[in-house]
Every structure is written in structure tokens, then in C-alpha cells.
Design an enzyme around this catalytic site. Structure first.
Site, short mmCIF file in Angstrom:
data_model
loop_
_atom_site.label_atom_id
_atom_site.label_comp_id
_atom_site.label_asym_id
_atom_site.label_seq_id
_atom_site.Cartn_x
_atom_site.Cartn_y
_atom_site.Cartn_z
N ASN A 74 85.35 6.52 -34.04
CA ASN A 74 85.71 6.13 -32.67
C ASN A 74 87.01 6.81 -32.27
OD1 ASN A 74 83.50 4.36 -32.34
ND2 ASN A 74 84.64 2.63 -33.16
N HIS A 81 76.63 2.44 -28.21
CA HIS A 81 76.83 3.89 -28.01
C HIS A 81 75.66 4.51 -27.25
CE1 HIS A 81 80.36 4.01 -30.65
NE2 HIS A 81 79.70 3.19 -31.44
#
Length: 729
Positions: free
Chosen positions: A155, A83
Site C-alpha cells: 500500500n 482494491h
């Protein structure tokens, strides 16, 4: 006599004789060796964390889990291991007030409005990679509640590749650039990723999601978010229920074509972050509704899958999503590093009224997130960085440490104490104190996967069955692209074997594109994630359930339930193709109509500066065919005016602009002479462009009759039926 010193080890050496320090060469790839811990302990099971019973919580004493994840969390500094490429914005969350019976969390009570900070990200790529990589997107929300900070970390896909957190380092190592050459960046189309996929059947479900249109969102504002794990909500009476969290975008859920994503990466690798920033600046604030799927404790085991298994979802047809609030992002950051880069999300940031389940992936991530922040942000005081600070007062006995900013007063920093009347003191539950759900745990300490987790293909089949014909085509093309970049034939073959367990049509179409034989569904299921002393039969998946059931909520086709009632053109980018001699009156009329509905328009011409209309009018040009491209817009309108169209037809870039917009299934409109540019842009197989779905034309110069049809086409987003008519995309 001094002892002989042990020689310094290199990466290729290992101590073979501790008495003499003699060194022996070790094989670089570990061939022929047992897997060991960092201290040389031979590992019996590297695939399952230590739990209290097979469905029980993960135990802190699991030193192998902690060693493995700690090393993984600290591998890179200062960039996030995963990320890394993100964008974020401030906003607020407003509770609808209908969740108070489920949870006592203050931010879910009627009338509560809570500040939030939301970060979106890709997973595999570095900070310098493209926004448009085919990848999972992170969707993390930090709630600054009056009871403390709560982080909902998820997510844009509701399931995950693995079931147990001890496998997370393995998965990320496999999807990251290969260590010998650091290639490829922000891509899963390589050998190590598919070697992992093909030997871990539990990853098959998530693979189909990643290869679907969900892996290529049109905008961060147009993608769903999911908490992935099963959590608990606890109400004021102490009653607990299981929940799955969902974020539903009010603009609908939409994607781009793969070829389009590749071109956007070259034209504007900041496409998603620029889009989010610009929309907030112009006041078109992105909005999502927070929903929950609620499962009563008594119903925990009523499904034919385990709700603690992160590779599974709960179909919305079985448990509907109840909307409990809305999030609005209305302010961009002031400083990217200070806020977006330094924000620390941790699953362990919890508030009263919410609690964890025994999901083994969740249990390991609780440790991993905190451990990562300790390394990345310099120590235990990362909560004092402004973006991470709680708005609730902080009173504890924690002192000092690297980068400490709070100046604590007083003599005591421990408890209980009498010198300070035992303050700060513990809060009772009635005083807002956090209490973990009381759950009986009675079982053996064991490294084992629950047998209720061992069905790796049924939900993958459900997902495939739920896709529209166009979405299925996209999955097939994505897998062909990915596997064509895999160099080892054995890896491709093993992956096809896994796909064969899901659906015969799926594996046939993928295999044909690879020029490979179609494997039988009876092929070996190749699960290498079996402990040395484990029973292989306990780890091989049961066959996918022989049914043709589907879940319409899993499709993001324009006419799917997920996009029902969201036919808006708000924030859509419309390119207007025109140059000197164009019908400016028609352009102005259409621009006003579109902008009144919240769309954004841009004049694209053969030159910058000012466009001179056929009646002498002037319009400011926003871009040229060299500075922009069709992939950066949602729809295209070709203005009338014979002189303008004649020039556009002679410009190869203008012709390609229309050509590409058609290839990518976007709405296209033309009026008057503008129709001639559409004819010039037709290519073999697209010579029926004027009658194709989503193409709106009018022989009249005025756009009054054309505008409503064009607006309806833009609201639909894409016309994937063009692909199904054998048009390449």
C-alpha cells in the site's frame, strides 16, 4: 413411513429441533446469541489465529481462520472485494547491484533488468467510485523474473489497521458501505467504520495515516509504496535477514487539499488514472526507487516494538532505507480488462532469495490472496491468463481444471516416477530451488496475541509529533469531517477516547469541532477484541510512551526530508488564464520556459477555438472555465493584456478559478494587467493575496524576471502556510 423433511431455512430462521425440523425465529442482529462457525460451533476466540507459540507461524489447521477468510474472499464476483478500482502499467525494474549480499534473487543481482506490471488502486470503493476518495492506495508490483513471478503487494501507507488476518473480514465489512442501505460508497465517514476503530485500539495508528495527507495523493506518480509486512532476504550462503520494502517516488511525495479532492471527484473522477496514462503516453515515465530497511536476525527483538506487528513501522532514523533498484513505468496497457482487471497478485508468488516472516497478518493473507483469485478468475489456471504468465518455463504435474490452456504431453503427471526418468524433478538449492528459511518453532498451539504487540498508541503519537503544523491541521479537519458523519454519539465518544490516548492537543481540537467534551486520557481504552476466556489486561494497550520524539521521514511537507532534492516541475500542469486581447508574446515565452523543464501547460479562456492576442497573434485554446477547473492544475498564471483581463474580471468562473487556486494553496503568478484579476479574486481574509506565500507578480509585461520565481514556487508544490494564516481550504 417416510421421515418428516426438514423445512427449508430462510436467512431469519434456524433449526431448533433436528428431529422434527421445527424452525425457530432468530434475531436478525444476533443479539443475545453466541458467535458460531458456519456449522454452528460456538467460537471462543474470533480475534486471533491459531499459531505455534504466540509469535510463531499461523497453522494450516486453523479451520476457523480458513472458514472466515474463505467466505470473505468469495463474497463478491467478479469485482475484487477490495482494491476494485485500479489502474496499471508495464515497465521494468533495474537492480543497482548492491543487494547481492542480502539476497540471491536473480532480479536483484548486478545488471539485472526485469519486466514489471504495476497496479495502483483504492481499497474501499467499487470499480465505479472516484479516484480521489480519502482512502489507502494499493501499490502492487509483479516482477516477471527468470526464476518465476514475484509479487510485491503493498500500500501507500506502511502500516495496517489490524495485527492478525483473522480480523481482516471484520475490518473490511466495517469500512465498506453499510449492508442495510449500501451507503456510503468509497468512504470511511460512517458509523460502522468508527465503531470498529473505536473498539480496536490497534487501528489507531493507521487511522491517523489515513486521515493525513497520505490519504489524498496528488498523483499515483507522487506517492510512496510499502510492503507493509516484515519479509526476509536470503543470500547465496543461506544467511537470512529481515527487511521492510519501500518504494520512493523520484518526483517527491505530494497531496491535494480535501476540498480540492471533493471537487476533483465531480470534475474528473478518473483524475489519477488519466494522469498516469497521459504521462506515460507523453514519455514522462513515472519512476520509483526500491529501498529496504535491513534488520539482522540477531537484532529482531532490540526495538521497543515488534517488527512482526503490521500496525508498526521501523522509523527510518533507527534503520535507514537503502536503495537497491529503480522501477520505470513506460508502457500503458493495451486492454484494461485483459490486463489491469485480470492481473492476479498473490503474496505467495515467491522466488529464491526472498521469504516470509511470522507476521500473523502476512500469514493469513498468504492464504487469502490465492483463495480470492481462485474464485474471481474462475479456477486454478488463472496463471495461464497472459498478464499472469511467468516468463520462466513451467514444468509441473498439474493438469486439467477450469479454463486450462496448456496442452500437456506425455504419460506421467506424478512424481516420483520411472517412466519419465523422474522428470520434472526437484531442484537442489544450488540449482535454483526455493528453500524456506530454517527456523526453529517450539511452542504450544494457542490462539493468542503476542504481548510484544500490545502497544497501540506510541507509534500513533510518533506519527502525530512528526507532522508539520499544516499536516496536523489536515488530520484534525479530516477527523472532524469523518466523525461529523457518524450518527451514533457513543461511537464518536469512543473514538475520541482513543485519540486521547495519542495526544491531548489532537483530541481537544477534534472534540471542539464536534462540539463534544474532551475526554481524559485516563478514559477506558475500550478494546472489545478480547477472547471470551482471555485476560482483558493482556489485550489493553500500554499507555503511549511519554515522549515528544518525532521522525522527520514521516512528514510529506514540501520542506520535509522525503522531498529534499526533488524540486522539479516535471509533469506539473500549469493553467494559463487569458482571452482575446492577451499578451501572447509573454504567454509563448513562459510556456516555452515551463515546457522545456518538463511541465505541461494549457490555455484556459472564456471560449474555445482561437485566442487573438493584442498584437494580432493567435493561440489555440485548450479549455474554458465551464469545461475545466483550477483543481485539475498544479499552478495558475494570469497573462497580461488589459482587454483580456477586463473580460476575465467580468467572468465569475474566471474569478473563482483564481480564488480556488489560492484557497488550495497553489502557486499563482500574474504579470502586467493580470495582477488586477488577482485583486478581484481576493475574498475576506485573502485581501493580502498579492503578498501571500507562493504568489509571484510582476508589473512588467515581460515574464523574464517572473519565470524563475514562478518555477521555484511550482517546484515547492503547495504553500500550506496560507491555511495557517486562518485562510479556509
Amino acid at each position: 413411513m417416510s421421515k418428516k423433511p426438514i423445512a427449508k431455512q430462510s436467512n431469519e430462521d434456524a433449526v431448533s429441533n433436528p428431529k422434527t425440523g421445527d424452525l425457530a425465529k432468530n434475531t436478525e442482529d444476533g443479539l443475545g446469541q453466541f458467535l458460531t462457525s458456519n456449522q454452528g460451533l460456538r467460537v471462543n476466540d474470533d480475534q486471533n489465529s491459531l499459531k505455534a507459540d504466540e509469535r510463531g507461524p499461523t497453522l494450516l489447521e486453523d479451520f476457523l481462520l480458513r472458514e472466515k477468510i474463505t467466505h470473505f474472499d468469495h463474497e463478491r464476483i467478479p469485482e475484487r472485494v477490495v482494491h476494485a478500482r485500479g489502474v496499471a502499467a508495464h515497465g521494468y525494474f533495474e537492480a543497482y547491484g548492491n543487494a547481492s549480499e542480502l539476497s540471491r534473487a536473480a532480479f536483484l543481482q548486478p545488471g539485472a533488468v526485469t519486466p514489471v506490471f504495476t497496479r495502483f488502486s483504492t481499497v474501499a470503493g467499487s470499480r465505479g467510485s472516484s479516484d480521489m476518495a480519502r482512502d489507502v492506495r494499493g501499490f502492487a508490483v509483479k516482477f516477471y523474473t527468470e526464476e518465476g513471478v514475484y509479487d510485491l503487494v503493498g500500500n501507500n501507507i506502511p502500516v495496517f489497521f489490524i495485527q492478525d488476518a483473522i480480523k481482516f473480514p471484520d475490518f473490511i465489512h466495517a469500512v465498506k458501505p453499510e449492508p442495510h442501505n449500501e451507503i456510503p460508497q468509497a468512504a470511511s465517514a460512517h458509523d460502522t467504520f468508527y465503531d470498529f476503530i473505536s473498539t480496536n485500539p490497534e487501528s489507531t495508528h493507521m487511522l491517523l495515516w489515513a486521515m493525513s495527507d497520505r490519504g489524498l495523493p496528488r498523483s499515483l506518480r507522487m506517492m510512496e509504496g510499502f510492503g507493509i509486512h516484515t519479509f526476509r532476504l536470503v543470500n547465496a550462503a543461506g544467511k537470512s535477514c529481515f527487511v521492510k520494502f519501500h518504494w520512493k517516488p523520484l518526483l517527491g511525495t505530494h497531496s491535494v487539499a480535501w476540498e480540492e479532492a471533493q471537487q476533483i471527484s465531480g470534475k474528473d473522477p478518473d483524475f489519477h488514472r488519466r494522469d498516469l496514462w497521459n504521462c506515460i503516453e507523453m514519455g514522462a515515465y513515472p519512476e520509483w526507487e526500491l529501498g529496504v530497511q535491513v534488520v539482522e536476525e540477531a537484532d529482531e527483538r532490540k526495538f521497543d516494538f515488534d517488527i512482526l506487528d503490521a500496525t508498526k513501522l521501523i522509523p527510518e532514523e533507527l534503520v535507514p532505507v537503502v536503495k537497491i533498484g529503480k522501477m520505470v513505468l513506460n508502457r500503458n496497457v493495451d486492454n484494461y480488462f485483459a490486463e489491469t482487471e485480470q492481473v492476479a497478485f498473490c503474496l505467495s508468488h515467491m522466488v529464491p532469495g526472498i521469504d516470509f516472516s511470522n507476521d500473523p497478518l502476512l500469514q493469513g493473507r498468504l492464504f487469502s490472496y490465492l483463495d480470492t483469485q481462485l474464485k474471481r478468475l474462475g479456477g486454478p489456471n488463472f496463471h495461464e491468463i497472459p498478464i499472469n504468465r511467468s516468463i520462466a518455463p513451467i514444468y509441473n504435474n498439474q493438469r486439467d481444471g477450469h479454463m486450462r490452456q496448456t496442452i500437456n504431453k506425455g504419460q506421467t503427471s506424478y512424481g516420483p516416477n520411472r517412466l519419465n526418468d523422474n522428470y520434472p524433478q526437484q531442484a537442489k538449492r544450488s540449482e535454483g530451488g526455493f528453500n524456506s528459511v530454517h527456523e526453529r518453532v517450539d511452542g504450544h498451539k494457542i490462539r493468542m496475541r503476542s504481548k510484544s504487540f500490545v502497544d497501540h498508541y506510541s507509534q500513533a503519537r510518533l506519527f502525530w509529533n512528526s507532522q508539520s503544523d499544516a499536516e496536523k491541521m489536515h488530520i484534525v479537519k479530516a477527523l472532524r469531517f469523518e466523525l461529523s458523519h457518524v450518527q451514533k454519539e457513543a461511537v464518536r465518544t469512543r473514538t475520541l477516547v482513543q485519540l486521547a490516548q495519542v495526544d491531548a492537543e489532537l483530541v481537544r481540537r477534534v472534540a471542539e469541532g464536534l462540539g463534544a467534551p474532551v475526554p481524559s486520557a485516563d478514559g477506558v481504552q475500550l478494546n472489545l477484541a478480547v477472547p471470551a476466556d482471555g485476560n482483558a489486561a493482556d489485550y489493553q494497550s500500554a499507555p503511549a510512551k511519554a515522549n515528544t520524539s518525532s521522525s522527520p521521514a514521516l512528514s510529506i511537507a514540501p520542506d520535509s526530508p522525503i522531498n529534499a532534492g526533488k524540486a522539479s516541475i516535471k509533469t506539473r500542469h500549469i493553467a494559463i488564464l487569458a482571452t482575446d486581447g492577451a499578451d501572447v508574446a509573454a504567454i509563448i515565452s513562459l510556456m516555452k520556459t515551463l515546457m522545456d523543464l518538463g511541465a505541461q501547460t494549457a490555455i484556459v479562456a472564456t471560449h474555445l477555438g482561437t485566442l487573438h492576442g493584442l498584437g494580432g497573434e493567435e493561440l489555440l485554446i485548450n479549455g474554458t472555465f465551464q469545461s475545466t477547473a483550477s483543481v485539475l492544475y498544479d499552478a495558475v498564471y494570469v497573462a497580461g493584456g488589459e482587454a483580456s483581463v477586463a473580460k476575465l474580471k467580468q467572468d465569475a468562473d474566471a474569478v473563482r478559478f483564481v480564488n480556488e487556486a489560492f484557497r488550495h494553496c497553489k502557486p499563482i503568478a500574474a504579470s502586467g494587467a493580470g495582477i488586477d484579476l488577482l485583486k478581484a479574486a481576493a475574498y475576506p481574509g485573502a485581501d493580502d493575496m498579492l503578498s501571500a506565500d507562493g504568489v509571484v507578480t510582476s508589473s512588467e509585461a515581460q515574464v523574464g524576471g517572473l519565470a524563475p520565481k514562478f518555477i521555484a514556487a511550482i517546484a515547492r508544490h503547495r504553500f500550506w502556510s496560507r491555511e495557517l494564516a486562518a485562510t479556509p481550504a
